[in-house]
Design a protein around this motif. Structure first.
Motif, mmCIF file in Angstrom:
data_model
loop_
_atom_site.group_PDB
_atom_site.id
_atom_site.type_symbol
_atom_site.label_atom_id
_atom_site.label_comp_id
_atom_site.label_asym_id
_atom_site.label_seq_id
_atom_site.Cartn_x
_atom_site.Cartn_y
_atom_site.Cartn_z
ATOM 1 N N GLY A 173 0.810 -1.222 0.000
ATOM 2 C CA GLY A 173 0.000 0.000 0.000
ATOM 3 C C GLY A 173 0.840 1.267 0.000
ATOM 4 N N SER A 174 0.218 2.323 0.509
ATOM 5 C CA SER A 174 0.866 3.638 0.488
ATOM 6 C C SER A 174 2.150 3.643 1.310
ATOM 7 C CB SER A 174 -0.105 4.690 1.016
ATOM 8 O OG SER A 174 -0.718 4.229 2.210
ATOM 9 N N ASP A 217 -4.612 3.283 5.588
ATOM 10 C CA ASP A 217 -4.574 2.066 6.391
ATOM 11 C C ASP A 217 -3.326 1.287 6.025
ATOM 12 O OD1 ASP A 217 -5.069 0.791 3.997
ATOM 13 O OD2 ASP A 217 -7.053 0.084 4.535
ATOM 14 N N LEU A 218 -3.069 0.244 6.788
ATOM 15 C CA LEU A 218 -1.855 -0.536 6.602
ATOM 16 C C LEU A 218 -2.214 -1.858 5.925
ATOM 17 C CD1 LEU A 218 1.109 -1.198 7.171
ATOM 18 C CD2 LEU A 218 0.477 -1.730 9.523
ATOM 19 N N ASP A 219 -1.523 -2.179 4.832
ATOM 20 C CA ASP A 219 -1.786 -3.410 4.084
ATOM 21 C C ASP A 219 -0.549 -4.307 4.169
ATOM 22 O OD1 ASP A 219 -4.296 -2.392 2.494
ATOM 23 O OD2 ASP A 219 -2.771 -0.844 2.248
#
Ligand code: DGT
Ligand code: CA
Ligand code: CA
Ligand code: ZN
Length: 575
Positions: A189-190, A200-202
């Motif tokens: 993710g980002s 959010d955390l992926d």
């Protein structure tokens, strides 16, 4: 069993909540926890299995802290901490981010009008219910509303600064990767694209046993609320309200999953379009021609199959990276291996420095650097700065150490403080005695754009100045940067050859990647550095490099990729 980092995390949280409870960061109990943290960080080895007597042998650890460590070890939690947590839940603690709202004020707001969170505070300010409270006024209402807006605390789509997520992401991924059935666990993710804030955390996990991963995740202490637990995805909220999505994939599909879940969405859509142009399909499961897998194992293979070179995650923002990869002229980005030294580096000569000169230098040697500039604060920075006499004595110590260590070159440097009108510390002649200077803004953040721009231009005109430190002075999520006429500043930097710093501190990441990309076009040179104040800060070089990549910064433009002789003559050319 409680690891060192569990203990430190517990103490950090106790420090934060006790500050609220006691009404001051100077309170005796708060200081006691801080001293214990410092002592434990300096103490090598595990704490697990130590007796109370052994624990209190550690510098800064008193009897009450030792008992809490033992309690954590025995029960997995600490009653005192649980009590503080229920008294001060995360939505309440979040209000401490708003400048001017200290613990005493927050408790007053709670007692007087029942304020429990940012939303309540905002409503009270909007309906003018704050102005009549002790120590408050119309101005305070305005300031609070402006801060809530600026910090992005108001809306639904609030984001968490990278600095608050990186440690957690690394810890969770490491924990997952240690499981027998897990091949790799990668934060995507980002965060992987090195965006300065994340929604959010992926985390993508390649495993042969997804059920086991899910069961493991659901047992974590970080899980405050489960959002969903399916066959391939487990999602939860942390106590701070951050969403974490853990996705499991088959090991042979890791590449396509990493690609998909790293994004950005814009990048993914463009890649999928390229696949469609060849009558292929790209998804998180692989690149397919009908039923046949063209590629799925590694990201590189998928890019290659699509006729593209490997695109590093920080570039994947849909800013022309796919076109560049197609033409074969992706920039030769700066990498950690290119970096030969750190040029923004404090010792405890600075009031806010936390490690000794010797320890800092040894840490720099351990990082494999060829050189490092010791840049303690100049005299204008009040208690953190050094007088001229102190600097001269400091120089002698630096020269001695330089003789002692043949493997590294030490430059006698300074972090000059840029005054409101662009004035710098000491006098022009003394400034020229430094081998290297970075000049930064540490005050007067409220001046208007013209004044800020003039201030920077004046400072970079000084022949002692080699780089401008943390250009905007922002703290991500806490303080917006100063306003500047960026094209004018960049033109001046290019003209004078003064380098633009990319500061690797996660809460700074300054200059921003947008400015860095403009600076690349304007022909500006860069320095990527850490602004270390403690030996544990040296890791920031990885962050600085990743963030510079996000600004398309090439190795060739980064002055601290150059050999010492080249660096030295560059640094001296205006002296
Ligand atoms: P964030 O969490 O707002 O900071 O940003 P990201 O980029 O981490 O976005 P997130 O968490 O919504 O999704 C993670 C990645 O999954 C995202 O970067 C790309 C991929 N993704 C999510 N939704 C879509 C979609 O609708 N289409 C495509 N192609 N990719 C998506
Ligand atoms: Ca995300
Ligand atoms: Ca997500
Ligand atoms: Zn500094």
């Amino acid at each position: 069993m409680a690891s060192r980092s569990d203990v430190i995390r517990m103490l950090v949280e106790l420090t934060r909540l006790t500050t609220l409870e006691e009404g001051s960061p100077q309170a005796f109990k708060v200081r006691a926890y801080e001293n214990a943290i410092a002592g434990i960080e300096a103490h090598p080895g595990e704490l697990s299995g130590l007796t109370k007597a052994e624990l209190t042998q550690i510098k800064g650890v008193g009897s009450s802290t030792a008992e809490k460590i033992l309690e954590l070890e025995r029960t997995g939690t600490v009653a005192k901490l649980e009590m503080l947590r229920s008294e001060y839940p995360p939505p309440f603690v979040e209000m401490t981010k708003i400048p001017g709202l200290g613990p005493k004020t927050l408790k007053m707001l709670r007692a007087e009008i029942g304020i429990e969170d940012v939303a309540g505070l905002k409503a009270a300010a909007e309906t003018q219910r704050l102005r009549d409270l002790p120590g408050m006024g119309e101005k305070s209402e305005e300031k609070i509303l402006r801060a809530i807006d600026r910090l992005g605390l108001g809306g639904k789509d609030r984001r968490t600064p990278l600095v608050e997520v990186m440690g957690l992401a690394t810890a969770l991924a490491t924990r997952l990767a240690e499981l027998e059935a897990v091949d790799r666990a990668v934060p995507c993710g980002s965060l992987r694209r090195f965006s300065e804030t994340v929604g959010d955390l992926d985390i993508v996990v390649s495993t042969t046993d997804p059920a086991l991963v899910s069961a493991e995740v659901l047992g974590w202490a970080e899980v405050a609320e489960v959002i969903g637990a399916g066959a391939t995805k487990t999602s939860f909220l942390t106590r701070e309200g951050l969403q974490v999505d853990i996705r499991t994939v088959r090991p042979d599909q890791l590449g396509s999953a990493l690609l998909y879940f790293t994004g950005s969405k814009t990048h993914n859509i463009a890649l999928r379009q390229r696949a469609l142009d060849r009558d292929w399909l790209l998804s998180e499961y692989g690149l397919f021609e009908g039923e046949t897998v063209v590629a799925s194992q590694a990201e590189e293979e998928i890019y290659e199959a699509l006729g593209l070179g490997y695109i590093p995650p920080p570039l994947r923002e849909g800013g022309g990276e796919i076109e560049a990869a197609w033409r074969g002229d992706l920039p030769r980005l700066a990498t950690r291996e290119d970096i030969r030294g750190d040029l923004h580096f404090h010792s405890d000569r600075s009031g806010d420095g936390r490690s000794t000169l010797e320890d800092m230098v040894e840490a720099a040697i351990a990082s494999g650097y060829d050189y490092v500039a010791i840049t303690d604060h100049g005299e204008d920075l009040a208690i953190n700065g050094s007088s001229r006499e102190e600097m001269i004595a400091h120089r002698d110590r630096i020269r001695q150490l330089d003789d002692r260590y043949s493997e590294i070159t030490l430059l006698f440097g300074c972090e000059l403080n840029i005054g409101p009108e662009g004035g710098l510390d000491y006098d022009p002649t003394f400034r020229l005695e430094f081998d290297y200077c970075v000049a930064s803004i540490h005050s007067h953040f409220d001046l208007d754009r013209a004044a800020q721009t003039a201030r920077i231009l004046t400072a970079l005109g000084d022949p002692a100045v080699n780089a401008i430190g943390h250009l905007s002075g922002r703290y991500v999520g806490r303080r917006p940067g100063v306003e500047l006429d960026i094209p004018v500043v960049l033109e001046a930097l290019a003209l004078t050859g003064v380098a633009l710093e990319i500061n690797g501190a996660l809460d700074r990441l300054d200059a921003t990647s947008e400015v860095a990309r403009e600076a690349m076009t304007a022909g500006v040179d860069f320095v990527i550095d850490t602004d270390s104040h403690h030996i544990r800060d040296l890791v920031r070089m990885d962050y600085g490099v990743a963030y510079a990549q996000r600004g398309w910064v090439t190795a060739e433009r980064v002055v601290n990729t150059r050999p010492i002789d080249v660096l030295r003559s560059w640094a001296a050319r205006r002296r």
